[in-house]
Design an enzyme around this catalytic site. Sequence first.
Site, PDB file in Angstrom:
ATOM      1  N   HIS A  82      -6.103  -3.695  -3.628  1.00 54.91           N
ATOM      2  CA  HIS A  82      -6.166  -5.153  -3.563  1.00 54.91           C
ATOM      3  C   HIS A  82      -7.074  -5.636  -2.438  1.00 54.91           C
ATOM      4  O   HIS A  82      -7.129  -5.049  -1.364  1.00 54.91           O
ATOM      5  CB  HIS A  82      -4.776  -5.788  -3.500  1.00 54.91           C
ATOM      6  CG  HIS A  82      -3.990  -5.535  -2.253  1.00 54.91           C
ATOM      7  ND1 HIS A  82      -4.080  -6.353  -1.151  1.00 54.91           N
ATOM      8  CD2 HIS A  82      -3.080  -4.593  -1.945  1.00 54.91           C
ATOM      9  CE1 HIS A  82      -3.250  -5.920  -0.222  1.00 54.91           C
ATOM     10  NE2 HIS A  82      -2.630  -4.848  -0.667  1.00 54.91           N
ATOM     11  N   ASP A 191      -4.363  -3.302   5.367  1.00 52.32           N
ATOM     12  CA  ASP A 191      -3.665  -3.491   4.092  1.00 52.32           C
ATOM     13  C   ASP A 191      -4.417  -4.576   3.321  1.00 52.32           C
ATOM     14  O   ASP A 191      -4.233  -5.755   3.605  1.00 52.32           O
ATOM     15  CB  ASP A 191      -2.222  -3.894   4.383  1.00 52.32           C
ATOM     16  CG  ASP A 191      -1.414  -4.207   3.136  1.00 52.32           C
ATOM     17  OD1 ASP A 191      -1.924  -4.015   2.029  1.00 52.32           O
ATOM     18  OD2 ASP A 191      -0.273  -4.668   3.297  1.00 52.32           O
ATOM     19  N   GLU A 220      -2.523  -9.829  -4.505  1.00 51.03           N
ATOM     20  CA  GLU A 220      -1.429  -8.847  -4.464  1.00 51.03           C
ATOM     21  C   GLU A 220      -0.316  -9.348  -3.570  1.00 51.03           C
ATOM     22  O   GLU A 220       0.865  -9.199  -3.868  1.00 51.03           O
ATOM     23  CB  GLU A 220      -1.962  -7.493  -3.958  1.00 51.03           C
ATOM     24  CG  GLU A 220      -0.992  -6.329  -4.153  1.00 51.03           C
ATOM     25  CD  GLU A 220      -0.121  -6.014  -2.943  1.00 51.03           C
ATOM     26  OE1 GLU A 220       0.669  -5.078  -3.012  1.00 51.03           O
ATOM     27  OE2 GLU A 220      -0.222  -6.722  -1.918  1.00 51.03           O
ATOM     28  N   GLU A 221      -0.713  -9.963  -2.450  1.00 52.65           N
ATOM     29  CA  GLU A 221       0.263 -10.348  -1.426  1.00 52.65           C
ATOM     30  C   GLU A 221       1.123 -11.541  -1.843  1.00 52.65           C
ATOM     31  O   GLU A 221       2.072 -11.885  -1.159  1.00 52.65           O
ATOM     32  CB  GLU A 221      -0.449 -10.655  -0.102  1.00 52.65           C
ATOM     33  CG  GLU A 221      -1.225  -9.472   0.484  1.00 52.65           C
ATOM     34  CD  GLU A 221      -0.332  -8.355   0.998  1.00 52.65           C
ATOM     35  OE1 GLU A 221       0.905  -8.469   0.883  1.00 52.65           O
ATOM     36  OE2 GLU A 221      -0.881  -7.361   1.504  1.00 52.65           O
ATOM     37  N   ASP A 243      -3.153   2.045  -1.841  1.00 55.42           N
ATOM     38  CA  ASP A 243      -2.732   0.985  -0.926  1.00 55.42           C
ATOM     39  C   ASP A 243      -2.414   1.582   0.442  1.00 55.42           C
ATOM     40  O   ASP A 243      -2.790   2.719   0.744  1.00 55.42           O
ATOM     41  CB  ASP A 243      -1.517   0.255  -1.529  1.00 55.42           C
ATOM     42  CG  ASP A 243      -1.424  -1.207  -1.106  1.00 55.42           C
ATOM     43  OD1 ASP A 243      -1.844  -1.526   0.025  1.00 55.42           O
ATOM     44  OD2 ASP A 243      -0.924  -2.017  -1.894  1.00 55.42           O
ATOM     45  N   HIS A 334       0.621  -6.400   8.016  1.00 53.72           N
ATOM     46  CA  HIS A 334       1.004  -7.815   7.953  1.00 53.72           C
ATOM     47  C   HIS A 334       1.129  -8.440   9.332  1.00 53.72           C
ATOM     48  O   HIS A 334       1.813  -9.437   9.514  1.00 53.72           O
ATOM     49  CB  HIS A 334       2.313  -8.019   7.154  1.00 53.72           C
ATOM     50  CG  HIS A 334       2.141  -7.750   5.684  1.00 53.72           C
ATOM     51  ND1 HIS A 334       2.921  -8.352   4.728  1.00 53.72           N
ATOM     52  CD2 HIS A 334       1.258  -6.974   5.015  1.00 53.72           C
ATOM     53  CE1 HIS A 334       2.538  -7.924   3.527  1.00 53.72           C
ATOM     54  NE2 HIS A 334       1.530  -7.095   3.687  1.00 53.72           N
TER      55      HIS A 334
END
Lengths: 366, 357
Positions: A82, A191, A220-221, A243, A334
């Site tokens: 992603h 990520d 994706e998130e 990922d 994140h």
Amino acid sequence: MPRAAPARRKRRAAAQPDYTLLADLANAAAISGDEGAVRRLVLDAIRPHVDDVRVDTLGNVLAVKRAAPRTRRPLRFMLAAHMDEVGLMVVDHDSDGSLRFEVVGGVSERGLLGQPVLVGARRLPGVIGVAPVHLLGEERRRQTVKASQMRIDIGAGSQDAARRLVPPGERAAFATEFLAQAGVLRGKALDDRLGCAALVALLQAGPYPVELHAAFTVQEEVGLRGARVAAYAIDPAAGLALDTTPAADLPGSRDRENTRYNARLGAGPVIYVADGHTVSDRRLVDHLIRVAERAGLPYQLRQPTAGGTDAAAIQRARGGVPVAALSTPARYLHTPAALARAADWENTLRLAQAALEQFTPQVLKR
Amino acid sequence: MALDLAAHLKALCAVPGLPGYEQPVAALLRAAWGPLTASLGQDRLGSLWATRPGSGLAPRRRLMLAAHMDAIGLMVASLQGDFLRVTHLGDLDLRVLPGQLVTVHAAGGDLPGVLALPPAHLLPRAHREGFPPVAELLVDTGLPAERVGALVRPGDLVSFAQPPRELLNGAFTARGLDNRASLAALTVCLEALQARDHAWDVIAVATVREEPPGGYPGAAASAYSLEPHLAIVLDVTFGQDANTREFGYRVFPLGGGPVLGLGPNLHPGLHAALRAAADAEEIPYTVEVMTGNSSTDATAIQVAREGIPTMLVSIPLRNMHTPVEVVALKDITRAGRLVAEFAARLGPDSLAALALD
């Protein structure tokens, strides 16, 4: 002058990790729904190496690399990474010109205060400020602040100026500059730029004994939305998400053993058996394990806990797709600054390449 | 040559300078202040002195202009596997620590790292909500335990690592603007004095070790040694913004000019003299009422030897003691110009004029 004899060609060229591209990808801002900056980098990097490439209506990059010549009835194999990252979105402007925002994706509010950000397409520097501790009582010095109470200060000076410079809907990304030193990678959005850069490298190498369908996915998130339509369009026989996975392998307070670490930094590529959304197809899991062991590559099995990848969306496409996920372990995903090891990333790339090269319809035989 | 203030400030903020380890800052200031002064020296604790002799007849009176060089930071307390436990140097804001970029200054070279807040299930129950104390955080260099053990030792410094950045309208963000902003103002002042006649000796002092608790040893030692007749301390004060509106009179607008301290720690006559200089030069300013000591180098300088009339000129700063402090460049320029104007006005009778009764 006589020409030197061409060096004997290696049967398979190893996919090459490209740290310059990884740095560019990690530094580019691509908050979910605004993936253009990463998409442009990806398109430039893969165009000469694929047989077909298009951008779908949501913004996914869908590329095809045809199977190696003389492959008999190659399967359609989908690899997904992603492009989007978690971040912030400007929603309003205060009278003093500071920006109100909401978070996009799973951003912890405890990691936002005191962070610099880059706002909007013009990447205006800003900071998420706080009242000085000197003026706070003992209790408030430890209290969390809700994102709705936080502001981004870009120095706009007035509401009008702020609104003109950064209209509602502009994204703000963490300002962390990518750094690779002594085998350690530090940056925002690892990520899943680690996955994107690996997928680019896989397309630059090859071909493989499968028809490789690479999907650089959006959103994706915010719910695996890009992968869903990509998998529908591709209609693959099998899918693998490339990922990152959280390495929560920090020591427990007062030396208590940490048994819930999810994955460990430095222990190699992470194979998903099950996560919060997906039970991986065991045939693909076994294929990845077999390939890793045959190649002498390190690997680890992710602790089956919460979380999910694009594999969940791919699995549910059309009449169902056998899927698995392969990740690079990284700490502090994140947040504004994640950490990963170059060796883990390169081994993830090697394992993915070997898994493609050794993939035959036999793998999916029951 | 006109000073490029943003570039100067960027350079000052780009180097570490933790309490007791201010030499990287002193080295930059030697280069910047050397051409603007007649002599440079460092005292026993490491504070830098730069002297512009006055034009008056010897023995001349001395004006000390002081700003501290050190900035808050961290220090390695112990090693734990891949990770470092740290303690703090100066009063840190716990709320901004998780996820900050840091640099571990190891003997063999700098190591990039991240300040990490462990997941809740790894923290003691009492610290699962809100922000835990520094002792519960970990510094992570990403290196494996054996490399960390070979490279890092307790006592190694850890500084914040965000680079300086320019915001819009002359606002500027960096770690350590407390108090590099004031050091830059002193550079502005020394440069302004190049074009001015001043009767008194002017001694710019970059002091060490202001931030940690336990007095102000750097400022105290320099004030004792230099024995100035008057002193002006330059430091930062709380800036106004969305987060500080509730604090009313205790916060000051960025771009509103320097803030002149008023209270028992500061000499009322000096306060009036600085106001007069600001009025004459049409430099905007605000006034900060400080009921106790000022929690700056002025606290120590005022009571050095037999007492020194001391004044505090502050630069409004947002997000104090975080890696994203913010100032307005024009406040730095104005603070520097104001102090230069005050210095140039000092004459043979100035000291007598300050007599309280």
